[in-house]
Write a protein that holds these residues in place. Structure first.
Motif, PDB file in Angstrom:
ATOM      1  N   LYS A 118      -8.903   2.948  -6.110  1.00 24.38           N
ATOM      2  CA  LYS A 118      -8.545   4.199  -5.437  1.00 24.38           C
ATOM      3  C   LYS A 118      -7.807   3.904  -4.132  1.00 24.38           C
ATOM      4  CE  LYS A 118     -10.678   8.409  -3.682  1.00 24.38           C
ATOM      5  NZ  LYS A 118     -11.946   9.081  -3.398  1.00 24.38           N
ATOM      6  N   GLY A 119      -8.341   2.943  -3.356  1.00 19.90           N
ATOM      7  CA  GLY A 119      -7.677   2.580  -2.089  1.00 19.90           C
ATOM      8  C   GLY A 119      -6.298   1.997  -2.329  1.00 19.90           C
ATOM      9  N   GLN A 120      -6.167   1.199  -3.376  1.00 24.07           N
ATOM     10  CA  GLN A 120      -4.861   0.604  -3.693  1.00 24.07           C
ATOM     11  C   GLN A 120      -3.857   1.709  -4.063  1.00 24.07           C
ATOM     12  OE1 GLN A 120      -4.966  -2.076  -7.034  1.00 24.07           O
ATOM     13  NE2 GLN A 120      -3.266  -3.277  -6.234  1.00 24.07           N
ATOM     14  N   LYS A 121      -4.302   2.679  -4.854  1.00 24.40           N
ATOM     15  CA  LYS A 121      -3.414   3.791  -5.227  1.00 24.40           C
ATOM     16  C   LYS A 121      -3.027   4.602  -3.992  1.00 24.40           C
ATOM     17  CE  LYS A 121      -4.933   4.445  -9.968  1.00 24.40           C
ATOM     18  NZ  LYS A 121      -5.647   5.325 -10.912  1.00 24.40           N
ATOM     19  N   GLU A 122      -4.028   4.849  -3.115  1.00 22.18           N
ATOM     20  CA  GLU A 122      -3.733   5.604  -1.900  1.00 22.18           C
ATOM     21  C   GLU A 122      -2.766   4.835  -1.001  1.00 22.18           C
ATOM     22  OE1 GLU A 122      -7.344   6.686   0.088  1.00 22.18           O
ATOM     23  OE2 GLU A 122      -7.957   8.063  -1.508  1.00 22.18           O
ATOM     24  N   ALA A 123      -2.956   3.521  -0.909  1.00 20.70           N
ATOM     25  CA  ALA A 123      -2.049   2.719  -0.082  1.00 20.70           C
ATOM     26  C   ALA A 123      -0.633   2.745  -0.668  1.00 20.70           C
ATOM     27  CB  ALA A 123      -2.557   1.298   0.029  1.00 20.70           C
ATOM     28  N   MET A 124      -0.513   2.604  -1.993  1.00 23.58           N
ATOM     29  CA  MET A 124       0.809   2.640  -2.636  1.00 23.58           C
ATOM     30  C   MET A 124       1.450   4.023  -2.437  1.00 23.58           C
ATOM     31  SD  MET A 124       1.431  -0.303  -3.675  1.00 23.58           S
ATOM     32  CE  MET A 124       2.838  -0.079  -4.685  1.00 23.58           C
ATOM     33  N   HIS A 125       0.614   5.064  -2.564  1.00 24.95           N
ATOM     34  CA  HIS A 125       1.119   6.420  -2.356  1.00 24.95           C
ATOM     35  C   HIS A 125       1.601   6.587  -0.915  1.00 24.95           C
ATOM     36  CE1 HIS A 125       1.534  10.711  -2.821  1.00 24.95           C
ATOM     37  NE2 HIS A 125       0.717  10.909  -1.777  1.00 24.95           N
ATOM     38  N   HIS A 126       0.825   6.051   0.042  1.00 24.18           N
ATOM     39  CA  HIS A 126       1.202   6.142   1.451  1.00 24.18           C
ATOM     40  C   HIS A 126       2.504   5.379   1.719  1.00 24.18           C
ATOM     41  CE1 HIS A 126       0.711   6.452   5.773  1.00 24.18           C
ATOM     42  NE2 HIS A 126       0.835   5.121   5.860  1.00 24.18           N
ATOM     43  N   PHE A 127       2.627   4.159   1.151  1.00 27.07           N
ATOM     44  CA  PHE A 127       3.871   3.388   1.345  1.00 27.07           C
ATOM     45  C   PHE A 127       5.066   4.103   0.707  1.00 27.07           C
ATOM     46  CE2 PHE A 127       1.121  -0.577   1.692  1.00 27.07           C
ATOM     47  CZ  PHE A 127       1.272  -0.665   3.063  1.00 27.07           C
ATOM     48  N   ASN A 128       4.848   4.623  -0.521  1.00 24.43           N
ATOM     49  CA  ASN A 128       5.949   5.336  -1.187  1.00 24.43           C
ATOM     50  C   ASN A 128       6.366   6.576  -0.386  1.00 24.43           C
ATOM     51  OD1 ASN A 128       6.258   3.576  -3.303  1.00 24.43           O
ATOM     52  ND2 ASN A 128       4.761   4.634  -4.605  1.00 24.43           N
ATOM     53  N   PHE A 130       5.976   6.947   2.855  1.00 21.45           N
ATOM     54  CA  PHE A 130       6.648   6.442   4.057  1.00 21.45           C
ATOM     55  C   PHE A 130       8.088   6.051   3.731  1.00 21.45           C
ATOM     56  CE2 PHE A 130       7.854   2.791   6.682  1.00 21.45           C
ATOM     57  CZ  PHE A 130       7.822   3.381   7.932  1.00 21.45           C
ATOM     58  N   PHE A 131       8.279   5.355   2.608  1.00 21.36           N
ATOM     59  CA  PHE A 131       9.636   4.938   2.233  1.00 21.36           C
ATOM     60  C   PHE A 131      10.523   6.145   1.885  1.00 21.36           C
ATOM     61  CE2 PHE A 131       7.924   0.583   0.860  1.00 21.36           C
ATOM     62  CZ  PHE A 131       8.253   0.011   2.076  1.00 21.36           C
ATOM     63  N   GLU A 132       9.937   7.216   1.341  1.00 27.76           N
ATOM     64  CA  GLU A 132      10.721   8.426   1.046  1.00 27.76           C
ATOM     65  C   GLU A 132      11.139   9.121   2.332  1.00 27.76           C
ATOM     66  OE1 GLU A 132       8.488  10.977  -1.545  1.00 27.76           O
ATOM     67  OE2 GLU A 132       8.584   9.560  -3.215  1.00 27.76           O
ATOM     68  N   GLU A 133      10.234   9.106   3.312  1.00 28.90           N
ATOM     69  CA  GLU A 133      10.561   9.747   4.592  1.00 28.90           C
ATOM     70  C   GLU A 133      11.485   8.878   5.423  1.00 28.90           C
ATOM     71  OE1 GLU A 133       6.836  10.588   6.493  1.00 28.90           O
ATOM     72  OE2 GLU A 133       6.293  12.141   5.039  1.00 28.90           O
ATOM     73  N   ASN A 134      11.446   7.586   5.290  1.00 25.50           N
ATOM     74  CA  ASN A 134      12.277   6.660   6.060  1.00 25.50           C
ATOM     75  C   ASN A 134      13.055   5.770   5.093  1.00 25.50           C
ATOM     76  OD1 ASN A 134      11.213   7.498   8.603  1.00 25.50           O
ATOM     77  ND2 ASN A 134       9.361   6.321   8.138  1.00 25.50           N
ATOM     78  N   PRO A 135      14.192   6.213   4.618  1.00 27.70           N
ATOM     79  CA  PRO A 135      14.942   5.408   3.660  1.00 27.70           C
ATOM     80  C   PRO A 135      15.467   4.113   4.270  1.00 27.70           C
ATOM     81  CG  PRO A 135      15.913   7.619   3.876  1.00 27.70           C
ATOM     82  CD  PRO A 135      14.775   7.523   4.797  1.00 27.70           C
ATOM     83  N   GLU A 136      15.768   4.087   5.565  1.00 27.24           N
ATOM     84  CA  GLU A 136      16.260   2.834   6.174  1.00 27.24           C
ATOM     85  C   GLU A 136      15.171   1.770   6.178  1.00 27.24           C
ATOM     86  OE1 GLU A 136      15.417   4.935  10.282  1.00 27.24           O
ATOM     87  OE2 GLU A 136      17.043   5.489   9.006  1.00 27.24           O
ATOM     88  N   ALA A 137      13.895   2.174   6.345  1.00 33.93           N
ATOM     89  CA  ALA A 137      12.790   1.222   6.292  1.00 33.93           C
ATOM     90  C   ALA A 137      12.665   0.674   4.883  1.00 33.93           C
ATOM     91  CB  ALA A 137      11.498   1.884   6.729  1.00 33.93           C
ATOM     92  N   LYS A 138      12.928   1.537   3.886  1.00 35.10           N
ATOM     93  CA  LYS A 138      12.856   1.092   2.502  1.00 35.10           C
ATOM     94  C   LYS A 138      13.931   0.060   2.232  1.00 35.10           C
ATOM     95  CE  LYS A 138      12.845   2.763  -2.222  1.00 35.10           C
ATOM     96  NZ  LYS A 138      13.000   3.876  -3.126  1.00 35.10           N
ATOM     97  N   ASP A 139      15.141   0.292   2.762  1.00 36.15           N
ATOM     98  CA  ASP A 139      16.240  -0.662   2.564  1.00 36.15           C
ATOM     99  C   ASP A 139      15.912  -1.993   3.223  1.00 36.15           C
ATOM    100  OD1 ASP A 139      17.649   1.189   1.123  1.00 36.15           O
ATOM    101  OD2 ASP A 139      18.807   1.904   2.873  1.00 36.15           O
TER     102      ASP A 139
END
Length: 149
Positions: A118-128, A130-139
């Motif tokens: 559950k924590g791993q899914k939540e962390a992946m969801h949080h990172f995804n 974050f990357f959707e809100e900050n595309p430059e960080a994703k790049d």
């Protein structure tokens, strides 16, 4: 001479009496040899039977005493009933405690695994997110990840 004749005559008489007595003894000896004696064992048998009965009674009493002694000795080796109850209760409690502990460890390890997933899914969801809100960080992250390999 008359005295010698008297003595000789007495000696002859004594010898003839002796011979008669000897013949009688031989006759009686032969009769004794021919006579079969049957001993009367009834008195001896009754005495022996009474002795055997007494011995049998004594033997039975000794057997009873030995069995009673054996029973009392075998009972003396037993532990007190309260100690057996206490020991079995402690063993049963220990078994239940160990069983419950094993169950709890299994349940907690399953719960920990579920929480980890559950924590791993939540962390992946949080990172995804974050990357959707900050595309430059994703790049930057993708660039860093490709350079790392």
């Amino acid at each position: 001479m008359a005295k010698i004749d008297d003595i000789a005559e007495l000696l002859v008489e004594e010898l003839s009496d002796f011979k008669l007595q000897l013949e009688k003894m031989q006759h009686l000896s032969n009769e004794l040899k021919m006579t079969h004696l049957l001993p009367d064992m009834t008195e001896m048998s009754s005495i022996l039977n009474s002795f055997v009965k007494n011995q049998d009674i004594v033997h039975r009493e000794q057997c009873k005493k030995v069995t009673e002694l054996t029973k009392s000795l075998s009972k003396s080796n037993h532990y007190p009933r309260w100690l057996l109850v206490l020991l079995s209760s402690v063993l049963l409690f220990t078994f239940c405690l160990v069983s419950y502990s094993i169950y709890e460890i299994k349940v907690s390890s399953d719960a920990n695994l579920n929480n980890y997933v559950k924590g791993q899914k939540e962390a992946m969801h949080h990172f995804n997110k974050f990357f959707e809100e900050n595309p430059e960080a994703k790049d930057k992250y993708l660039k860093w990840n490709t350079n790392r390999d």
